[in-house]
Design a protein around this motif. Structure first.
Motif, PDB file in Angstrom:
ATOM      1  N   SER A  27       0.810  -1.217   0.000  1.00  0.00           N
ATOM      2  CA  SER A  27       0.000   0.000   0.000  1.00  0.00           C
ATOM      3  C   SER A  27       0.839   1.260   0.000  1.00  0.00           C
ATOM      4  N   GLU A  28       2.137   1.138   0.304  1.00  0.00           N
ATOM      5  CA  GLU A  28       2.988   2.317   0.406  1.00  0.00           C
ATOM      6  C   GLU A  28       3.594   2.734  -0.923  1.00  0.00           C
ATOM      7  N   VAL A  29       3.593   1.846  -1.908  1.00  0.00           N
ATOM      8  CA  VAL A  29       4.159   2.132  -3.214  1.00  0.00           C
ATOM      9  C   VAL A  29       3.048   2.075  -4.250  1.00  0.00           C
ATOM     10  N   PRO A  30       2.912   3.077  -5.116  1.00  0.00           N
ATOM     11  CA  PRO A  30       1.855   3.083  -6.117  1.00  0.00           C
ATOM     12  C   PRO A  30       1.839   1.780  -6.926  1.00  0.00           C
ATOM     13  N   GLY A  31       0.693   1.100  -6.899  1.00  0.00           N
ATOM     14  CA  GLY A  31       0.559  -0.154  -7.635  1.00  0.00           C
ATOM     15  C   GLY A  31       1.113  -1.345  -6.881  1.00  0.00           C
ATOM     16  N   GLY A  32       1.879  -1.105  -5.802  1.00  0.00           N
ATOM     17  CA  GLY A  32       2.440  -2.191  -5.023  1.00  0.00           C
ATOM     18  C   GLY A  32       3.358  -3.089  -5.829  1.00  0.00           C
ATOM     19  N   THR A  33       4.049  -2.516  -6.837  1.00  0.00           N
ATOM     20  CA  THR A  33       4.785  -3.354  -7.783  1.00  0.00           C
ATOM     21  C   THR A  33       6.268  -3.478  -7.481  1.00  0.00           C
ATOM     22  N   PHE A  34       6.861  -2.496  -6.864  1.00  0.00           N
ATOM     23  CA  PHE A  34       8.304  -2.539  -6.650  1.00  0.00           C
ATOM     24  C   PHE A  34       8.610  -3.421  -5.439  1.00  0.00           C
ATOM     25  N   PRO A  35       9.708  -4.198  -5.442  1.00  0.00           N
ATOM     26  CA  PRO A  35      10.847  -4.115  -6.349  1.00  0.00           C
ATOM     27  C   PRO A  35      10.815  -5.059  -7.544  1.00  0.00           C
ATOM     28  N   HIS A  36       9.815  -5.905  -7.644  1.00  0.00           N
ATOM     29  CA  HIS A  36       9.851  -6.926  -8.692  1.00  0.00           C
ATOM     30  C   HIS A  36       9.494  -6.388 -10.071  1.00  0.00           C
ATOM     31  N   CYS A  37       8.724  -5.326 -10.133  1.00  0.00           N
ATOM     32  CA  CYS A  37       8.298  -4.789 -11.427  1.00  0.00           C
ATOM     33  C   CYS A  37       8.572  -3.287 -11.493  1.00  0.00           C
ATOM     34  N   PRO A  38       9.808  -2.895 -11.766  1.00  0.00           N
ATOM     35  CA  PRO A  38      10.116  -1.467 -11.889  1.00  0.00           C
ATOM     36  C   PRO A  38       9.444  -0.884 -13.119  1.00  0.00           C
ATOM     37  N   PRO A  39       9.319   0.430 -13.213  1.00  0.00           N
ATOM     38  CA  PRO A  39       8.669   1.035 -14.375  1.00  0.00           C
ATOM     39  C   PRO A  39       9.483   0.819 -15.642  1.00  0.00           C
ATOM     40  N   ARG A  40       8.802   0.851 -16.789  1.00  0.00           N
ATOM     41  CA  ARG A  40       9.503   0.762 -18.065  1.00  0.00           C
ATOM     42  C   ARG A  40      10.451   1.954 -18.190  1.00  0.00           C
ATOM     43  N   ALA A  41      11.652   1.672 -18.644  1.00  0.00           N
ATOM     44  CA  ALA A  41      12.655   2.733 -18.767  1.00  0.00           C
ATOM     45  C   ALA A  41      13.625   2.374 -19.874  1.00  0.00           C
ATOM     46  N   ARG A  42      14.248   3.392 -20.442  1.00  0.00           N
ATOM     47  CA  ARG A  42      15.291   3.146 -21.441  1.00  0.00           C
ATOM     48  C   ARG A  42      16.496   2.472 -20.807  1.00  0.00           C
ATOM     49  N   ALA A  43      16.798   2.853 -19.569  1.00  0.00           N
ATOM     50  CA  ALA A  43      17.982   2.342 -18.894  1.00  0.00           C
ATOM     51  C   ALA A  43      17.704   2.198 -17.413  1.00  0.00           C
ATOM     52  N   ALA A  44      18.511   1.375 -16.764  1.00  0.00           N
ATOM     53  CA  ALA A  44      18.463   1.221 -15.319  1.00  0.00           C
ATOM     54  C   ALA A  44      19.894   1.124 -14.821  1.00  0.00           C
ATOM     55  N   ILE A  45      20.123   1.599 -13.604  1.00  0.00           N
ATOM     56  CA  ILE A  45      21.455   1.567 -13.021  1.00  0.00           C
ATOM     57  C   ILE A  45      21.405   0.749 -11.736  1.00  0.00           C
ATOM     58  N   ALA A  46      22.273  -0.257 -11.671  1.00  0.00           N
ATOM     59  CA  ALA A  46      22.294  -1.159 -10.526  1.00  0.00           C
ATOM     60  C   ALA A  46      23.659  -1.120  -9.857  1.00  0.00           C
ATOM     61  N   SER A  47      23.670  -1.326  -8.570  1.00  0.00           N
ATOM     62  CA  SER A  47      24.914  -1.483  -7.826  1.00  0.00           C
ATOM     63  C   SER A  47      24.989  -2.941  -7.396  1.00  0.00           C
ATOM     64  N   LEU A  48      25.945  -3.675  -7.948  1.00  0.00           N
ATOM     65  CA  LEU A  48      26.021  -5.111  -7.717  1.00  0.00           C
ATOM     66  C   LEU A  48      26.687  -5.420  -6.385  1.00  0.00           C
ATOM     67  N   THR A  49      26.177  -6.438  -5.707  1.00  0.00           N
ATOM     68  CA  THR A  49      26.717  -6.890  -4.430  1.00  0.00           C
ATOM     69  C   THR A  49      27.044  -8.370  -4.540  1.00  0.00           C
ATOM     70  N   PRO A  50      28.268  -8.777  -4.205  1.00  0.00           N
ATOM     71  CA  PRO A  50      28.625 -10.199  -4.293  1.00  0.00           C
ATOM     72  C   PRO A  50      27.668 -11.082  -3.501  1.00  0.00           C
ATOM     73  N   GLY A  51      27.215 -12.151  -4.150  1.00  0.00           N
ATOM     74  CA  GLY A  51      26.353 -13.111  -3.487  1.00  0.00           C
ATOM     75  C   GLY A  51      24.889 -12.730  -3.432  1.00  0.00           C
ATOM     76  N   ARG A  52      24.534 -11.595  -4.003  1.00  0.00           N
ATOM     77  CA  ARG A  52      23.136 -11.157  -3.940  1.00  0.00           C
ATOM     78  C   ARG A  52      22.580 -10.904  -5.329  1.00  0.00           C
ATOM     79  N   SER A  53      21.334 -11.293  -5.529  1.00  0.00           N
ATOM     80  CA  SER A  53      20.631 -11.013  -6.775  1.00  0.00           C
ATOM     81  C   SER A  53      19.402 -10.182  -6.461  1.00  0.00           C
ATOM     82  N   ASP A  54      19.225  -9.075  -7.181  1.00  0.00           N
ATOM     83  CA  ASP A  54      18.055  -8.229  -7.002  1.00  0.00           C
ATOM     84  C   ASP A  54      17.061  -8.511  -8.122  1.00  0.00           C
ATOM     85  N   PRO A  55      15.890  -9.035  -7.819  1.00  0.00           N
ATOM     86  CA  PRO A  55      14.932  -9.417  -8.870  1.00  0.00           C
ATOM     87  C   PRO A  55      14.587  -8.294  -9.833  1.00  0.00           C
TER      88      PRO A  55
END
Length: 367
Positions: free
Chosen positions: A140-168
């Motif tokens: 209820s706190e995020v519009p549509g309740g979609t994040f983090p699994h369904c980010p908005p459509r975008a031309r690009a995304a920027i991620a910070s990678l962490t060893p041993g972790r996968s962000d859906p």
């Protein structure tokens, strides 16, 4: 919108009605940064040090988001904000001051904003941070309740990678057509194993610094490391500090190297974030690899001449003022000027005088 962006859209000629409304999506932790500059040396135990300069600004992932927005990219940030005065200030500075879309962000009741104190001296910085991990948002706190699994459509995304972790959300963004750019921090495990970065397979570009790149590839040369990384990702970009940057396009075999611009550094906070923002801008605009490297290095160089992370990020006004100034210097190397000639068609005809000074950031003044 930011006062450093005089209405330039680097993607103007590429936009189409069916394109996503968002150019770049990113997520992470927003800090309230308190920056001290003008220190002659590191603080000494048992003494009091006075700094000649001080400011406050949104930091953490806000550095990258601000740098992107000031270069004219439509930027969407998903982050948690404290419901304290620091959180309120950071939200307002990013949404109202920089025009960043915070519709995927949320305020956490009873959670205080993370804080970093940064001290700049001798061309480096030392930071002390405090904060607690934000609880995950309810649907209820995020519009549509979609994040983090369904980010908005975008031309690009920027991620910070962490060893041993996968962000859906990274895989989801790539499936939805976003070009994913990633950086990485120091591997506290000491393994330096590329296979421990599962989201790397979703990335178009990987942008480590020289030390990180050499450790991950078991090489003793950052350029060799870039070629090795280009076997794992389409674009490998290795930053070389004062030497500039080196990049390899693994799809074409093209390599490019651009030297750094010599400047008098006041505060290096956020320079790496600004470099990534400049490279993303050039990539989305379809520039040649060497031009992208040159622009990223230029924006990073301009940023270290100001204090603070997000507030030091240059916009097109700063780039235009720099270009106008260097062309009028009698002792400029013609070959060096030619490296940045591609800026001529991008920049506004009328630019402000160099050097530009941005407003001193602070919290507490009222009209």
């Amino acid at each position: 919108m930011s006062t450093t962006n005089p209405g330039i859209d680097p993607l103007l000629g590429l936009r189409a009605p069916q394109d996503p409304a968002c150019d770049v999506f990113l997520t992470g932790t927003v800090f309230l940064d308190i920056i001290f500059t003008g220190l002659d040396s590191a603080p000494v135990r048992g003494t009091e040090s006075w700094a000649r300069g001080m400011g406050s600004s949104p930091g953490g992932v806000a550095n990258m988001a601000t740098a992107l927005a000031r270069l004219g990219l439509r930027t969407s940030l998903a982050a948690a904000f404290g419901d304290d005065h620091y959180g309120e200030y950071c939200w307002d500075a990013l949404e109202q001051g920089e025009g960043i879309d915070l519709s995927m962000s949320h305020t956490v009741p009873g959670w205080h904003s993370p804080v970093t104190v940064s001290m700049a001296y001798e061309g480096e910085r030392t930071m002390v941070s405090h904060g607690h991990e934000a609880p995950p948002p309810a649907a209820s706190e995020v519009p549509g309740g979609t994040f983090p699994h369904c980010p908005p459509r975008a031309r690009a995304a920027i991620a910070s990678l962490t060893p041993g972790r996968s962000d859906p959300w990274v895989a989801s963004a790539a499936r939805n057509g976003a070009l994913v750019f990633a950086d990485v921090g120091w591997d506290e495990t000491g393994r330096w194993d590329l296979d421990a970065l599962p989201d790397l397979g979703h990335c178009l570009a990987f942008l480590p610094n020289a030390e990180e790149a050499m450790r991950y590839t078991r090489t003793d040369c950052p350029r060799a490391a870039a070629h090795a990384l280009a076997e794992r990702v389409p674009l490998a970009v290795v930053t070389l500090g004062a030497e500039g940057a080196y990049a390899v396009d693994g799809r074409t075999g093209t390599a490019a190297e651009v030297p750094a611009i010599e400047v008098e550094a006041l505060d290096p906070t956020g320079a790496g974030d600004v470099f990534v923002a400049g490279f993303v801008t050039g990539t989305l605009a379809g520039w040649p690899l060497a031009d992208r490297l040159a622009f990223a290095g230029l924006t990073a160089a301009l940023s270290v001449q100001e204090f603070g992370g997000s507030l030091s990020a240059p916009g097109w006004a700063e780039v235009a003022a720099w270009w106008q100034q260097v062309r009028t210097c009698a002792d400029q190397d013609p070959a060096a000027l030619e490296r940045y000639a591609f800026l001529e068609e991008l920049l506004p005809a009328d630019s402000r005088a160099w050097p530009l000074r941005r407003a001193v950031p602070t919290i507490g003044f009222r009209q």
